[in-house]
Design a protein around this motif. Structure first.
Motif, PDB file in Angstrom:
ATOM      1  N   VAL A  48       8.765  -0.106   5.501  1.00 56.00           N
ATOM      2  CA  VAL A  48       8.211   1.227   5.216  1.00 56.00           C
ATOM      3  C   VAL A  48       9.317   2.076   4.601  1.00 56.00           C
ATOM      4  CG1 VAL A  48       7.111   3.276   6.198  1.00 56.00           C
ATOM      5  CG2 VAL A  48       6.655   1.032   7.204  1.00 56.00           C
ATOM      6  N   ARG A  49       9.063   2.524   3.365  1.00 56.74           N
ATOM      7  CA  ARG A  49      10.036   3.387   2.697  1.00 56.74           C
ATOM      8  C   ARG A  49       9.400   4.755   2.459  1.00 56.74           C
ATOM      9  NH1 ARG A  49      10.656   0.998  -2.529  1.00 56.74           N
ATOM     10  NH2 ARG A  49       8.866  -0.305  -2.025  1.00 56.74           N
ATOM     11  N   SER A  50      10.185   5.806   2.649  1.00 58.22           N
ATOM     12  CA  SER A  50       9.657   7.168   2.497  1.00 58.22           C
ATOM     13  C   SER A  50      10.432   7.898   1.410  1.00 58.22           C
ATOM     14  CB  SER A  50       9.805   7.908   3.831  1.00 58.22           C
ATOM     15  OG  SER A  50       9.573   9.281   3.645  1.00 58.22           O
ATOM     16  N   TYR A  51       9.703   8.612   0.526  1.00 58.24           N
ATOM     17  CA  TYR A  51      10.333   9.344  -0.568  1.00 58.24           C
ATOM     18  C   TYR A  51       9.814  10.776  -0.575  1.00 58.24           C
ATOM     19  CZ  TYR A  51      11.088   4.620  -2.294  1.00 58.24           C
ATOM     20  OH  TYR A  51      11.440   3.307  -2.404  1.00 58.24           O
ATOM     21  N   ARG A  52      10.576  11.649  -1.181  1.00 58.47           N
ATOM     22  CA  ARG A  52      10.152  13.046  -1.418  1.00 58.47           C
ATOM     23  C   ARG A  52      10.277  13.307  -2.914  1.00 58.47           C
ATOM     24  NH1 ARG A  52       8.436  15.915   3.220  1.00 58.47           N
ATOM     25  NH2 ARG A  52       9.245  14.734   4.957  1.00 58.47           N
ATOM     26  N   PRO A  53       9.368  12.778  -3.709  1.00 62.59           N
ATOM     27  CA  PRO A  53       9.591  12.826  -5.161  1.00 62.59           C
ATOM     28  C   PRO A  53       9.186  14.139  -5.830  1.00 62.59           C
ATOM     29  CG  PRO A  53       7.660  11.470  -4.627  1.00 62.59           C
ATOM     30  CD  PRO A  53       8.171  12.021  -3.338  1.00 62.59           C
ATOM     31  N   PHE A  54       8.545  15.062  -5.084  1.00 61.36           N
ATOM     32  CA  PHE A  54       8.018  16.273  -5.728  1.00 61.36           C
ATOM     33  C   PHE A  54       8.805  17.509  -5.289  1.00 61.36           C
ATOM     34  CE2 PHE A  54       4.515  13.392  -4.508  1.00 61.36           C
ATOM     35  CZ  PHE A  54       4.250  12.874  -5.766  1.00 61.36           C
ATOM     36  N   PRO A  55       8.888  18.509  -6.158  1.00 58.65           N
ATOM     37  CA  PRO A  55       9.537  19.755  -5.734  1.00 58.65           C
ATOM     38  C   PRO A  55       8.790  20.344  -4.538  1.00 58.65           C
ATOM     39  CG  PRO A  55       9.055  19.782  -8.098  1.00 58.65           C
ATOM     40  CD  PRO A  55       8.389  18.571  -7.544  1.00 58.65           C
ATOM     41  N   ALA A  56       9.514  20.893  -3.578  1.00 58.56           N
ATOM     42  CA  ALA A  56       8.874  21.462  -2.367  1.00 58.56           C
ATOM     43  C   ALA A  56       8.031  22.677  -2.739  1.00 58.56           C
ATOM     44  CB  ALA A  56       9.943  21.844  -1.366  1.00 58.56           C
ATOM     45  N   GLU A  57       6.907  22.831  -2.049  1.00 55.62           N
ATOM     46  CA  GLU A  57       6.053  24.013  -2.227  1.00 55.62           C
ATOM     47  C   GLU A  57       5.697  24.537  -0.844  1.00 55.62           C
ATOM     48  OE1 GLU A  57       2.658  23.747  -4.872  1.00 55.62           O
ATOM     49  OE2 GLU A  57       3.602  22.078  -5.935  1.00 55.62           O
ATOM     50  N   PRO A  58       5.235  25.783  -0.743  1.00 57.50           N
ATOM     51  CA  PRO A  58       4.799  26.266   0.572  1.00 57.50           C
ATOM     52  C   PRO A  58       3.652  25.387   1.084  1.00 57.50           C
ATOM     53  CG  PRO A  58       4.893  28.057  -1.024  1.00 57.50           C
ATOM     54  CD  PRO A  58       5.099  26.792  -1.796  1.00 57.50           C
ATOM     55  N   VAL A  59       3.691  25.082   2.372  1.00 50.86           N
ATOM     56  CA  VAL A  59       2.655  24.217   2.954  1.00 50.86           C
ATOM     57  C   VAL A  59       1.406  25.038   3.255  1.00 50.86           C
ATOM     58  CG1 VAL A  59       2.101  22.784   4.964  1.00 50.86           C
ATOM     59  CG2 VAL A  59       4.335  22.590   3.863  1.00 50.86           C
ATOM     60  N   ILE A  77       0.863  -1.181   0.000  1.00 51.33           N
ATOM     61  CA  ILE A  77       0.000   0.000   0.000  1.00 51.33           C
ATOM     62  C   ILE A  77       0.903   1.237   0.000  1.00 51.33           C
ATOM     63  CG2 ILE A  77      -1.975  -1.147   1.117  1.00 51.33           C
ATOM     64  CD1 ILE A  77      -1.374   0.366   3.662  1.00 51.33           C
ATOM     65  N   ILE A  78       0.413   2.268  -0.647  1.00 53.59           N
ATOM     66  CA  ILE A  78       1.221   3.474  -0.851  1.00 53.59           C
ATOM     67  C   ILE A  78       0.372   4.678  -0.428  1.00 53.59           C
ATOM     68  CG2 ILE A  78       2.344   4.937  -2.605  1.00 53.59           C
ATOM     69  CD1 ILE A  78       2.645   2.244  -4.254  1.00 53.59           C
ATOM     70  N   GLY A  79       0.952   5.535   0.400  1.00 53.06           N
ATOM     71  CA  GLY A  79       0.262   6.767   0.812  1.00 53.06           C
ATOM     72  C   GLY A  79       1.009   7.972   0.283  1.00 53.06           C
ATOM     73  N   VAL A  80       0.280   8.955  -0.248  1.00 57.68           N
ATOM     74  CA  VAL A  80       0.924  10.170  -0.777  1.00 57.68           C
ATOM     75  C   VAL A  80       0.120  11.389  -0.331  1.00 57.68           C
ATOM     76  CG1 VAL A  80       1.908  11.282  -2.821  1.00 57.68           C
ATOM     77  CG2 VAL A  80       1.375   8.844  -2.894  1.00 57.68           C
ATOM     78  N   ARG A  81       0.837  12.424   0.087  1.00 56.46           N
ATOM     79  CA  ARG A  81       0.199  13.706   0.416  1.00 56.46           C
ATOM     80  C   ARG A  81       0.728  14.767  -0.538  1.00 56.46           C
ATOM     81  NH1 ARG A  81       0.667  16.295   6.238  1.00 56.46           N
ATOM     82  NH2 ARG A  81      -0.934  17.863   5.829  1.00 56.46           N
ATOM     83  N   ASP A  82      -0.133  15.623  -1.049  1.00 57.53           N
ATOM     84  CA  ASP A  82       0.324  16.617  -2.016  1.00 57.53           C
ATOM     85  C   ASP A  82       1.344  17.553  -1.365  1.00 57.53           C
ATOM     86  OD1 ASP A  82      -0.911  19.349  -1.249  1.00 57.53           O
ATOM     87  OD2 ASP A  82      -2.612  17.987  -1.117  1.00 57.53           O
ATOM     88  N   PRO A  83       2.175  18.208  -2.183  1.00 54.03           N
ATOM     89  CA  PRO A  83       3.278  19.007  -1.622  1.00 54.03           C
ATOM     90  C   PRO A  83       2.815  20.129  -0.695  1.00 54.03           C
ATOM     91  CG  PRO A  83       3.635  18.600  -3.955  1.00 54.03           C
ATOM     92  CD  PRO A  83       2.260  18.099  -3.650  1.00 54.03           C
ATOM     93  N   ARG A  84       1.580  20.600  -0.853  1.00 56.41           N
ATOM     94  CA  ARG A  84       1.086  21.643   0.050  1.00 56.41           C
ATOM     95  C   ARG A  84       0.402  21.064   1.288  1.00 56.41           C
ATOM     96  NH1 ARG A  84       0.681  26.933  -1.316  1.00 56.41           N
ATOM     97  NH2 ARG A  84       1.669  27.491  -3.279  1.00 56.41           N
ATOM     98  N   GLY A  85       0.078  19.787   1.250  1.00 59.05           N
ATOM     99  CA  GLY A  85      -0.472  19.128   2.429  1.00 59.05           C
ATOM    100  C   GLY A  85      -1.864  19.603   2.820  1.00 59.05           C
ATOM    101  N   PHE A  86      -2.695  19.913   1.821  1.00 60.09           N
ATOM    102  CA  PHE A  86      -4.027  20.448   2.132  1.00 60.09           C
ATOM    103  C   PHE A  86      -4.792  19.558   3.114  1.00 60.09           C
ATOM    104  CE2 PHE A  86      -3.518  22.805  -1.893  1.00 60.09           C
ATOM    105  CZ  PHE A  86      -3.983  24.039  -1.506  1.00 60.09           C
ATOM    106  N   ARG A  87      -4.836  18.273   2.809  1.00 57.89           N
ATOM    107  CA  ARG A  87      -5.656  17.358   3.608  1.00 57.89           C
ATOM    108  C   ARG A  87      -4.749  16.488   4.470  1.00 57.89           C
ATOM    109  NH1 ARG A  87      -9.260  20.155   1.809  1.00 57.89           N
ATOM    110  NH2 ARG A  87      -9.534  20.251   4.037  1.00 57.89           N
ATOM    111  N   PRO A  88      -5.249  16.034   5.621  1.00 57.10           N
ATOM    112  CA  PRO A  88      -4.398  15.247   6.518  1.00 57.10           C
ATOM    113  C   PRO A  88      -4.195  13.811   6.047  1.00 57.10           C
ATOM    114  CG  PRO A  88      -6.621  15.507   7.452  1.00 57.10           C
ATOM    115  CD  PRO A  88      -6.600  16.279   6.168  1.00 57.10           C
TER     116      PRO A  88
END
Ligand code: SF4
Length: 474
Positions: free
Chosen positions: A236-247, A182-193
């Motif tokens: 459990v592996r963690s990645y940061r595949p997206f360019p950072a954006e303001p949260v 299973i894979i969990g992803v949160r958008d770079p701005r983290g709108f939803r928890p």
């Protein structure tokens, strides 16, 4: 449409909830329980997908979790991995074909997706894909992600997910399930928890921590904005595949959506709500005898308001929890039963008292007006309305179902005009600065529905903002 339905619509609506389990022999049963804990985030439909013997199995239905899943369906959903979804339709029509998780078979193998949020460029991507020959089964924005995954030139499913998500904009807390992970992803701005939990050796992903409590799991941490977590045979592996954006995490999760017993964006929701009430008491005190919450969402803020002002808290309105949506068409003679189906005043507490009513927000104003009248009819000598957030002046494009801007009373009326409409003796909103003080920060929050300033432009919004004459007067 009945008055009762109208009353339900005089609210910002919950969005969706996602829940997933990896590494437990009763994954589907635990996910079913987890969805119960997230039921407040969506009541239109629910679905569950599990993985067993290299295949994904699914069950979905319309309505509440308890109604949809029976013993025989849960028995069918074997396997140690499962993801589930509760839905309130923020994009796409509400019917079974739009119930998530969506499952497909593609060159990357079987995969299913569960989404909380809203993609602002889904319409454009969908039009482009349809021109190129794609056939969509649903009217949901979420299906766009599956098409992009299926079309990705990357053979590896994780790389294909990253490739797809790099093309979408907006709000997404996503769960994917494949036959072995299973894979969990949160958008770079983290709108939803989205949070990570643990139950023995099993790993859990959930929209809110209250669902972890239900299954005796512990909260490990939030999935960070822009983080992708892969839970599979390699751990459990963690990645940061997206360019950072303001949260820009949704401040309304604190005001109304999340359950008060959840920890969201690192803070206890009840604690924040109580502090919102305290700030409201400091900014907007009232000469009154008692503080009465409009249940349920006004309760924590009313506690804080009572503490800050020294006014006693009384439960002067009782909520009937057993009312679902009603679709009767009442005749004129019984129309006023709309609000009374849900709330009833306790006359002995209210009679002859100057009452401060505490609510979390005013959307159209129609429900507030009925509640103020109800409290007056129960004998209150004065009714003062206090709101534990700033005026909601704009709709949400990031996964929350809101009325159009023109229907939001605060988008076109001053506070005093709203006071006159709801027929209160006084009306006071908490300021945005007061909200920031209550949350404890201002930098990483989305506040667009209070400010009309949108961090991720929505194509239609850009158009309407050019022609809209905003009368944001408070
Ligand atoms: Fe939350 Fe409002 Fe931002 Fe939507 S616009 S994400 S409801 S703060």
């Amino acid at each position: 449409m009945s008055l009762a339905r109208l009353q339900d619509d005089d609210r910002f609506h919950e969005e969706c909830g996602v829940f997933g389990v990896y590494g437990h022999p009763e994954a589907a049963n635990l996910t079913y329980l987890g969805l119960h804990g997230l039921q407040h985030r969506g009541q239109e439909s629910a679905g569950l997908v599990s993985s067993t013997a290299g295949r994904l199995l699914e069950e979905k239905g319309m309505g509440h979790v308890a109604r949809i899943f029976k013993k025989q369906q849960l028995r069918r959903l074997k396997g140690a991995l499962a993801v589930g979804h509760v839905r309130y339709s923020t994009a796409g029509k509400s019917n079974l074909v739009n119930a998530q998780p969506f499952r497909i078979e593609s060159s990357k193998g079987e995969i299913a997706i569960a989404h909380n949020g809203n993609l602002v460029n889904a319409t454009q991507i969908r039009a482009d894909l349809e021109k190129a020959g794609s056939i969509f089964r649903t009217s949901s924005d979420t299906e766009v992600i599956l098409h992009l995954i299926a079309r990705s030139s990357h053979a590896d499913v994780e790389a294909a997910i990253v490739d797809a998500l790099k093309q979408v904009r907006g709000a997404y807390s996503l769960l994917f399930i494949t036959p072995d992970r299973i894979i969990g992803v949160r958008d770079p701005r983290g709108f939803r928890p989205l949070s990570l939990g643990r139950l023995g050796d099993a790993h859990i992903l959930t929209s809110e921590s209250c669902a972890l409590d239900l299954i005796d799991a512990t909260l490990v941490r939030d999935i960070e904005p822009g983080e992708m977590v892969v839970i599979g045979p390699a751990g459990v592996r963690s990645y940061r595949p997206f360019p950072a954006e303001p949260v820009t995490q949704c401040i309304f999760e604190y005001v109304y959506f999340s359950r008060p017993d959840s920890v969201v964006f690192g803070r206890g929701v009840h604690d924040v709500r109580k502090r919102l009430g305290r700030e409201l008491g400091r900014e907007q005190p009232a000469a009154a005898d008692i503080v009465v919450p409009i249940p349920d969402s006004g309760v924590s803020a009313a506690l804080g308001f009572s503490e800050a002002t020294g006014l006693p808290l009384e439960f002067g309105l009782v909520r009937n929890h057993y009312v679902g949506r009603t679709f009767i068409e009442p005749r004129q003679s019984i129309r006023h039963f709309g609000v009374k189906l849900k709330l009833n005043p306790v006359r002995s507490l209210i009679q002859g008292k100057r009452v401060v009513l505490i609510d979390d927000s005013i959307v159209r104003g129609t429900t507030s007006r009925k509640i103020v009248s109800m409290v007056r009819a129960a004998g209150a000598s004065e009714v003062h309305l206090r709101i534990s957030s700033a005026p909601t002046v704009g709709p949400c494009y990031y996964g929350v179902d809101t009325p159009r801007r023109a229907e939001l009373i605060a988008s076109s009326h001053t506070v005093d005009e709203i006071r006159r409409y709801v027929r209160a003796d006084s009306l006071g909103y908490l300021s945005l600065e007061g909200m920031f003080r209550a949350v404890g920060e201002s930098r990483s929050l989305c506040t667009s529905c209070y400010t009309n300033s949108y961090p991720v432009p929505f194509p239609e919004e850009e158009k309407t903002q050019k022609v809209a004459v905003e009368r944001h007067r408070t």
